[in-house]
Design a protein around this motif. Structure first.
Motif, PDB file in Angstrom:
ATOM      1  N   TYR A   1      43.951  44.115  66.342  1.00 33.94           N
ATOM      2  CA  TYR A   1      43.117  42.964  65.982  1.00 33.94           C
ATOM      3  C   TYR A   1      43.972  41.886  65.314  1.00 33.94           C
ATOM      4  CZ  TYR A   1      38.890  40.456  64.799  1.00 33.94           C
ATOM      5  OH  TYR A   1      37.901  39.498  64.734  1.00 33.94           O
TER       6      TYR A   1
ATOM      7  N   THR B   1      34.691  48.262  66.700  1.00 35.93           N
ATOM      8  CA  THR B   1      35.529  47.068  66.596  1.00 35.93           C
ATOM      9  C   THR B   1      34.956  46.101  65.568  1.00 35.93           C
ATOM     10  OG1 THR B   1      36.317  47.344  68.848  1.00 35.93           O
ATOM     11  CG2 THR B   1      36.563  45.172  67.914  1.00 35.93           C
TER      12      THR B   1
ATOM     13  N   THR C   1      40.714  44.275  71.082  1.00 38.60           N
ATOM     14  CA  THR C   1      40.682  45.524  70.315  1.00 38.60           C
ATOM     15  C   THR C   1      39.705  46.517  70.930  1.00 38.60           C
ATOM     16  OG1 THR C   1      41.194  44.239  68.343  1.00 38.60           O
ATOM     17  CG2 THR C   1      40.416  46.478  67.996  1.00 38.60           C
TER      18      THR C   1
END
Length: 198
Positions: free
Chosen positions: A167, A97, A181
């Motif tokens: 995101y 992420t 996310t």
């Protein structure tokens, strides 16, 4: 002169001692939950929706690719269940992420003069490329499991695009983008892993 000075002092004292209804206090009473300001929250519904879309798009592609490769799944070395659980549900999503976080910060910084649509396209392409490289085949088991190059292309294009969109949407909807996310990524990985054990 003294009358105007004393009148000014009386007005100042009155303003200090009587609270103005429009003025907020220096230390508000936060004893009740209603008065506490709410910060950004995790977008659970967005994470679940995007994880299901990723699962629905990735699974058929990976099944077709594994059927065409003719590889015997029993011959591949699988890590232990605990290592797999930690890697797929926590370590991988949290580390990967960061790609979407820093990619977003880079492409949506104020110094770029492109339109939002152009920035979004560049952001998705950048995220897809990095996500593809992270999922390329490795000779030894590391944090990520082994994939073929075609698997890495599918994961890079489909999952990379969906996670970068997650995101992006999280930022736009004022959710906590990093955690939303990561949750989406962990759910998607979890669904694929549960299915691989069946």
């Amino acid at each position: 002169m003294t009358t105007s000075l004393s009148a000014t002092l009386h007005r100042a004292a009155r303003n200090l001692t009587t609270p103005d209804p429009d003025q907020t206090t220096l230390l508000p009473d936060t004893s009740t939950a209603e008065t506490r300001p709410r910060g950004p929250r995790i977008g659970y519904s967005l994470a679940v929706r995007m994880a299901l879309v990723d699962f629905a798009l990735t699974l058929p592609c990976l099944l077709v690719l594994s059927a065409q490769s003719g590889a015997d799944p029993s011959q591949t070395e699988r890590p232990g269940l605990v290592a797999l659980f930690v890697d797929f549900l926590f370590t991988g999503p949290l580390m990967e992420t960061s790609i979407f976080h820093f990619g977003y910060k880079l492409t949506f910084s104020p110094r770029w003069k492109q339109t939002n649509r152009t920035r979004l396209i560049v952001y998705i392409i950048l995220s897809d490329l990095i996500f593809f490289v992270l999922h390329l085949p490795r000779k030894s088991h590391g944090i990520f499991t082994q994939h073929s190059v075609s698997d890495a292309v599918v994961i890079g294009l489909i999952s990379g695009s969906l996670f970068s969109l997650t995101y992006y949407k999280s930022v736009r909807l004022h959710y906590r983008p990093y955690l939303t996310t990561a949750l989406c990524h962990g759910l998607s990985n979890g669904l694929l892993e549960v299915l691989s054990f069946l």
